[in-house]
Design an enzyme around this catalytic site. Structure first.
Site, mmCIF file in Angstrom:
data_model
loop_
_atom_site.group_PDB
_atom_site.id
_atom_site.type_symbol
_atom_site.label_atom_id
_atom_site.label_comp_id
_atom_site.label_asym_id
_atom_site.label_seq_id
_atom_site.Cartn_x
_atom_site.Cartn_y
_atom_site.Cartn_z
ATOM 1 N N CYS A 181 0.849 -1.213 0.000
ATOM 2 C CA CYS A 181 0.000 0.000 0.000
ATOM 3 C C CYS A 181 0.877 1.252 0.000
ATOM 4 C CB CYS A 181 -0.910 0.024 1.227
ATOM 5 S SG CYS A 181 -1.991 -1.395 1.339
ATOM 6 N N ASP A 1042 -12.499 -7.968 21.946
ATOM 7 C CA ASP A 1042 -11.130 -7.517 21.709
ATOM 8 C C ASP A 1042 -10.243 -8.485 22.526
ATOM 9 O OD1 ASP A 1042 -8.905 -5.801 21.151
ATOM 10 O OD2 ASP A 1042 -9.080 -5.048 23.196
#
Length: 1497
Positions: A181, A1042
């Site tokens: 990216c 999480d």
């Protein structure tokens, strides 16, 4: 300044006079460039300055004039301005500043900038309103000329004007997942003209770009990144270049844009050329105009003609300034960037024309890599104590990428750092220093120093060194620094804990123009004092948004103003009043003052920043008056419903007192009637018989003709009830009808009033006719109705009072008084005084004695103590407080006296905010309740209609077929006329319908359950913010956890210690003592974990002495350790004693065992006879050992790799140059996690683990807790996307996080559950906050939600059954089966429905949250660790996982076999240390409990 155009639809205009009125009124408004109103099109086109006006304010302005205004288009269009250069004559009568202000007063002028030599100005204007010729004549008496002046680099006031110079831009880039990216972005931007250098960082998620603003704009750079598929935002808003909007292939010339005429003259001199391009991709006139407008804005272009039909663009241009290729690219770059541009064959040769180089100057391009960019930052550093601190800071910072040199001064408490701004920034450096435990900040008035450009020798040109943009403010800004400081309030969302507050305060303090900032977590509000000349509130909000929080400027900044109510004694006349008011109004900080002589009260509004309440009181005292605070009701009386309870109790008692005689009379009459019926069972009595009978009965005796004793007594008893008992009903009904709504009270009033008035009228008619037979009245109905209804209301309020107990308890925590002290130099106590807590001002020093409550939130400045915060956080353990710690209002100081500095007072304290939060939660409506309220709105009119229909239906039935009424009407006798019987029967039925109908129970069904539910939740450590999350939680289908801090503890622990040397060389306890002492100076979490483990193993709170401590970040530590002999002596004595005891026991049992021999006795002599030995210690990774010349053997390396594969961190320890230990450290799973996950699954929920950690660790944790779907290496922004993705699949999602990096996902989820301790009860993003750090509370919160919703449904059933069954019975539908109701029965049923609903809700108070023991018992034998093949791990938010849950049976068998064989042969252990039944090796923390034994390789 940005000009925008908006179209507003205007209705109600009748003639041109209306048009002129609107144009004149709106045209006068600030920031309006132009307005054109059309009577035919019924609209107004307004061009305005978007900084000063918004479409909404314009719409409101037209609306205020009496016209209907609607926004035709909610998105205003930007108006592209033009720019011209003016020469200012040297002998001008006006100064350049006056010329500027004169020009800016004219409509259509957007901006004026004057050059630093005061000889020329650049005017930005809107060409549709004003043109160049008009601008020249705008300043009377000054002859301005349009110029084509050369702009000499560096002469412009704003650095952006110096054309060859470059500007640095920092952008936040979201959506990057890997280095491919970053390469994409760097490659795409690197090709653009005007981009000189670009560096994209994946870790920091940012791009740093050095570009030339006259060739490419910052917006275009951002747009290009977004076009590549990423989300980009400015970290710091770039200064706009005040030229027209120009494209990526921006023209290379430095000649400023000038007017068309000048360009034409110029072009004729240089020889203009024309080129024809073929343009594909145009769809409409808008595309044509877009290209023409953008290309004509280029200074080298003289004219542009674009044809949609011919798909062509004919451009007349100056070839010396721009090439055809650049023109082609410029057209292609025009929004929406879909045009394809080519040269037709016959024009092919045009492309061969030579093009001029960018600048006829010997300047080298800054893009040249041999010209590195260096900046210097001076950072203030607090908290350094010795040279070791200096060395560790220098060591850490010098390792950072981009840092060229670093010098830290202990005496000056600062560090001077040279760095490359493309690779790092002062903020990053400060953050690195703060991570080491020091306080770091930029100097208060520090302007970031000029960048040091370092040209290579062959490039150095003395005459023209390009100046890189500096942050030095222009001179006029410096002058404005001294002006007053403004204050604004910003609403901040997304803060979850104290670290968010610190983050915002720390980052904003560094910004130019911000003097101070104070953030209140609970209120979600930031108070900022700033210099309006440098920064404005919207920019401050933008800075907060860049940090990842939501921020909006609060318009009513006056919210910061406080009100003070005082009682003033000693005033005698109006002059006293005037004296107080005038003195106070002259006092700085007092905004408003009003004193009333009659009531002796003063009402004062003041700014708490400038003055405090005690100062105001002092001013009044100095005038000779005595003053005190108006006593405020501190109790939670508005919550306990005491007043309502008293009111309804009184109403009930009054109604009951008068109702009992009425019921007595009624029962007597019923008995008499039944006797009568028995006597005349065979025939109906005639009227004569009836008359005779009435005269013989006491109660039927007529006092006056037509007025019997019975009716008279009933009337007398009914009137007080109607007036006193029904008083509240009448008031409420009147208010409801006044607001055009109908509620329960309207029904009650209708039923009782109609019954009373009907009876009264019948009685008057009978008296007028002098009737011999007494009429039948309904005077008994109102008292009985009121009795039952007021009883219901009374019980209902008693119940409501119970549900609010938790809140009342919270409010009662607030202290009422505070001890304020004055401190002298060196914190010497000079004086102290007791004041009301309302008078505490921010910044006051408050003393809190042992056992006292903290009156306000503050920071400890002196003293040490333990503080009980259990009433606020739910944690039973007292918390240690020392200087620098924060304290919460309402918590209790236990053993030491503390001095605190007040940070939040009054309504801003944490306690006040919690109270507000709970109040809002209890008053917030659940969606199901909103439905009930809506239903109640239609319910009353519907019931009234049913009642009227019942009345009419029975009258019609009666007159058509009298026999039905005769048959079913109780107590019918022939003495009454048929018509009277029918009307009486119909009337009774319709009144009963009104009585029985009860929207009240519908309205109570939800709020009572929600109030009890939230109250019960709070008692169990689950704070639920309102009815909506309480109701939503039962619909949840997916629970997303999480990992760090939620499933795991979030703090590393030592899992295993392996000894790499024989016990006789270095005994176990000796090594632990050395390693523990060495790491005791480390700030690193791994170091802290090692020290904690060693202290626990050695059973000692103190260790040896550590000197020459050095840290090398990313590698390890080195130091010298001494004084551990005394510690070992103590430990050995304990071991020896234990061994003797054990040996004795073994002898008794005649069973000797090797393990109890005193193997570890060393240095048994007393420490006095031992000289203290110094050990040289190294602790760190492989690289650290290699760097220090130690060889890591193969088997040690393999052991380390095995730990690393399981997600642990393996650390090596060496003493005196010998590798002696391997320590494995990892984050441990919470003990209750597996049970919580199993329970959630057994409740039918899907459980997902989402973490930013690597896939190995994630897989391992998941296998332990039994989760099969895992998303690893997920960025916070991706967590939001994943939650959204699950929601798009139609699933309701609950997100469980520790609330720091998870806050965006918590906000996005249908139910955000935050696990927080401390003041995290305020977690903004979550809907549910679990006060205790216990995952079983997640189960409890969903269970509580399910129970509450079940209770709400039961309540609705209760409420609806009463109404659905009761109304038809009352209306007489079930008359054929003998079911008939009197009005009083209906009202009793109605009251019972409300009471039953409330009692049903109160049953929720019995709720017990599921106990771990019961659940464990239920789950026994069914919980098991998952094998890796059962776990599907996805990297990022991709659905294609790396795990393969769909393995073939054969593959699965092979995997299991391989894992089992590995587990047998992976470690060559000594016989002592083989752990039986070691679980699967793929898991990170499996078998931790078995492996805690220390083993030797």
């Amino acid at each position: 300044m940005e000009a925008k155009s908006v179209v507003i639809g205007v209705l109600g205009m009748t003639c041109n006079s209306c048009v002129q009125t609107i144009e004149q009124h709106v045209g006068k408004m600030n920031g309006i460039h132009n307005i054109k109103v059309s009577l035919e099109d019924k609209n107004a086109v307004v061009i305005y300055d978007s900084k000063l006006q918004t479409p909404a304010t314009l719409q409101e302005a037209i609306y205020d004039m009496g016209f209907d205004a609607t926004l035709a288009d909610s998105n205003p269009q930007p108006v592209l301005p033009d720019t011209i250069f003016l020469t200012i004559p040297t002998q001008s009568a006006l100064t350049p500043k006056q010329i500027c202000s004169t020009l800016l007063k004219n409509k259509g002028i957007v901006d004026v900038k004057v050059s630093s030599d005061q000889k020329s100005a650049v005017v930005t204007f809107i060409s549709s309103i004003v043109n160049g010729k008009q601008i020249v004549h705008m300043v009377p008496g000054v002859d301005l000329n349009i110029s084509t002046a050369e702009v000499i680099p560096g002469t412009w006031e704003d650095s952006n004007w110096s054309q060859p110079s470059s500007v640095g831009l920092r952008l936040k880039v979201d959506g990057m997942t890997c280095h491919s990216c970053t390469s994409t972005i760097e490659g795409k931007l690197g090709k653009l003209q005007g981009i000189q250098r670009i560096k994209v960082s994946l870790d920091n998620r940012e791009a740093v770009v050095v570009y030339q603003p006259h060739l490419i704009s910052a917006e275009e750079i951002k747009h290009q990144i977004e076009a590549a598929g990423f989300t980009a935002s400015f970290k710091k808003q770039p200064r706009p270049l005040k030229l027209s909007t120009i494209d990526p292939e921006r023209l290379r010339s430095t000649q400023p844009q000038s007017s068309e005429t000048a360009l034409r003259e110029n072009s004729s001199a240089t020889g203009a050329r024309t080129v024809v391009f073929r343009v594909d991709g145009m769809h409409c006139t808008s595309c044509v105009l877009n290209i023409q407008r953008t290309i004509s804005a280029l200074p080298a272009v003289i004219s542009v003609v674009v044809s949609l039909e011919k798909k062509s663009a004919v451009i007349n241009y100056n070839p010396n300034l721009i090439s055809t290729d650049m023109l082609r690219k410029a057209i292609e770059a025009v929004s929406p960037e879909t045009f394809r541009v080519s040269l037709p064959e016959e024009y092919g040769n045009v492309a061969l024309f030579p093009t001029l180089s960018p600048l006829k100057s010997p300047l080298p391009a800054l893009k040249d890599a041999s010209w590195p960019l260096i900046q210097v930052a001076v950072i203030n550093i607090e908290g350094m104590t010795c040279n070791s601190c200096v060395q560790s800071i220098e060591g850490v910072i010098s390792q950072k990428a981009g840092v060229k040199s670093v010098h830290v001064s202990l005496t000056n408490r600062n560090g001077t750092i040279e760095y490359d701004p493309l690779q790092t920034s002062p903020e990053d450096l400060i953050s690195s220093i703060e991570d080491m435990g020091f306080d770091a900040s930029l100097p208060a008035k520090a302007e970031l120093p000029l960048a040091k450009a370092q040209p290579s020798p062959e490039m150095q040109l003395d005459s023209q060194k390009p100046e890189l943009p500096s942050k030095v403010p222009p001179a006029h800004l410096a002058r404005q620094e001294t002006k007053t400081i403004s204050k604004c309030y910003v609403q901040v969302t997304g803060m979850t804990c104290a670290s968010c507050v610190a983050n915002i305060e720390r980052n904003l303090r560094r910004e130019d123009g911000i003097h101070s900032i104070l953030v209140a977590l609970m209120a979600g509000k930031a108070e900022v004092r700033y210099n309006p000349a440098v920064i404005h509130p919207s920019a401050i909000a933008e800075l907060i948004r860049e940090l990842g929080f939501g921020a909006t400027v609060m318009e009513n900044c006056g919210e910061g103003d406080r009100i003070l109510e005082l009682v003033v004694r000693g005033m005698t006349c109006a002059s006293c009043v005037h004296k107080i008011e005038s003195t106070l109004m002259k006092t700085n900080g007092v905004l408003y003052c009003s004193v009333a002589l009659a009531t002796n009260k003063a009402h004062i509004k003041y700014d708490p920043e400038a003055i405090g309440p005690r100062d105001v009181i002092q001013v009044i005292k100095d005038l000779g008056f005595t003053t005190s605070l108006v006593k405020k009701d501190r109790s939670a009386s508005h919550l306990d419903h005491k007043q309502e309870i008293r009111q309804w109790k009184r109403s009930f008692v009054v109604s009951l007192v008068f109702c009992i005689p009425v019921m007595g009379l009624m029962i007597y009459m019923m008995v008499m009637d039944s006797q009568l019926a028995d006597a005349h069972v065979h025939h109906n009595i005639s009227s004569e018989e009836m008359e005779a009978l009435h005269s013989s009965m006491v109660l039927e005796y007529q006092l006056l003709p037509g007025l019997s004793v019975m009716n008279f007594l009933s009337f007398l008893l009914c009137v007080p009830v109607q007036i006193f008992g029904g008083w509240h009903f009448y008031i409420q009904a009147y208010r409801a009808l006044k607001h055009k709504t109908a509620n329960m009270d309207v029904l009650v009033v209708l039923a009782t009033s109609i019954a009373f008035l009907y009876s009264f009228v019948i009685l008057l008619v009978a008296m007028a006719e002098k009737a011999k037979v007494n009429p039948v009245t309904f005077f008994d109905t109102p008292p009985m109705l009121f009795v039952f209804i007021s009883l219901g209301r009374w019980l209902e309020h008693v119940a409501k009072g119970k549900t609010s107990e938790a809140l009342a308890r919270l409010i009662s925590l607030q202290a009422t008084e505070a001890t304020i002290v004055t401190l002298g130099p060196d914190n010497v106590l000079l004086s102290e005084e007791q004041v009301n807590v309302e008078l505490v001002q921010r910044g006051d020093i408050v003393k809190v004695v042992p056992g006292g409550k903290f009156p306000v939130d503050g920071r400890v400045i002196e003293g040490h103590s333990m503080v009980d915060e259990s009433l606020i956080t739910g944690e039973a353990m007292p918390v240690t407080k020392k200087p620098g710690n924060t304290v919460i209002a309402g918590s209790i100081n236990q053993n030491g006296s503390l001095l605190i500095s007040a940070t939040h007072v009054g309504a801003d304290t944490t306690l006040s905010q919690i109270v507000k939060l709970v109040e809002e939660a209890q008053t917030s409506k659940a969606p199901i309740q909103q439905f009930a309220d809506k239903l109640s709105g239609y319910f009353v009119p519907f019931i009234v209609a049913v009642s009227v229909v019942t009345l009419l239906a029975w009258i019609i039935i009666g007159f058509v077929d009298f026999e039905i009424v005769e048959k079913y009407f109780l107590g019918y006798n022939k003495s009454i006329s048929a018509a009277e019987v029918i009307i009486r029967f119909a009337f009774q039925a319709s009144i009963t319908v009104l009585c029985i109908a009860c929207p009240c129970s519908l309205g109570l069904a939800t709020p009572t359950a929600v109030m009890v539910g939230t109250g019960v939740g709070a008692q169990n450590g689950i704070l639920i913010k309102g009815g909506e999350p309480l109701e939503m939680a039962h619909k949840v289908k997916v629970v997303v956890f999480d990992k760090t801090g939620t499933i795991t503890h979030g703090t590393p622990e030592v899992m295993q210690v392996k000894f790499l040397v024989e016990g006789n060389q270095l005994p176990r306890h000796k090594m632990l003592a050395i390693v523990g002492t060495a790491e005791s100076h480390s700030e690193h979490p791994l170091g802290a974990a090692i020290t904690k483990y060693c202290k626990k193993e050695l059973d000692s709170e103190t260790l040896g002495t550590c000197t020459d401590f050095q840290v090398v970040p990313g590698c390890g530590i080195s130091c010298k350790v001494t004084n551990i002999e005394a510690l070992l002596y103590r430990k050995n004595r304990m071991v020896e004693e234990n061994n003797i005891k054990n040996a004795t026991l073994v002898k008794i049992e005649e069973n000797t065992d090797e393990s109890v021999q005193p193997v570890l006795i060393i240095d048994a002599e007393l420490p006095t006879t031992v000289t203290s030995q110094k050990y040289s210690v190294l602790i760190g990774n492989r690289e650290w050992m290699t760097r220090n010349g130690l060889l890591v053997r193969n088997e040690v390396d393999k052991a380390m790799m095995e730990h690393e594969r399981r997600g642990r961190t393996a650390v090596l320890a060496a003493v005196d140059g010998v590798l002696c230990g391997l320590i494995a450290i990892a984050d441990t799973v919470k003990p209750e996690a597996e049970l919580a996950v199993y329970t959630l699954k057994s409740m039918g929920l899907e459980v997902v683990l989402m973490t930013g950690d690597n896939s190995k660790t994630a897989r391992s944790i998941a296998s332990q807790v039994g989760i099969t779907k895992v998303f690893a290496e997920v960025l916070p922004s991706h967590k939001v996307a994943k939650v959204k993705q699950l929601q798009d699949e139609g699933k309701r999602v609950a997100m469980v996080g520790d609330g720091i990096n998870d806050s965006p996902a918590l906000a996005m989820a249908n139910v955000g559950i935050a696990i927080g301790t401390g003041t995290d009860v305020a977690i903004e993003a979550a809907d549910v906050v679990l006060i205790k750090d216990d995952l079983m509370d997640v189960v409890a919160s969903i269970d509580l939600s399910r129970k509450t919703v079940k209770r709400i449904r039961i309540n609705f059933v209760f409420a609806l059954i009463y109404n659905l069954v009761g109304v038809p019975i009352a209306a007489g539908v079930f008359l054929p089966i003998g079911l008939v109701l009197q009005p009083w029965m209906g009202s009793a049923a109605m009251a019972a429905s409300s009471v039953s609903v409330v009692l049903s809700s109160l049953l929720l108070k019995m709720y017990q949250k599921p106990s771990s023991e019961k659940l464990e018992f239920r789950a026994r034998g069914q919980m098991r660790h998952k094998s890796p093949s059962e776990i599907s791990v996805h990297v990022g938010i991709d659905e294609t996982g790396t795990g393969s849950p769909k393995l073939s049976l054969m593959d699965r068998f092979i995997n299991y076999s391989r894992a089992s064989i590995n587990s047998l042969f992976s470690d060559k252990r000594s016989v002592n240390s083989i752990v039986l039944g070691e679980p699967d090796k793929h898991s990170l923390l499996v078998g931790d409990f078995g492996e805690d034994d220390d083993t030797a390789l």
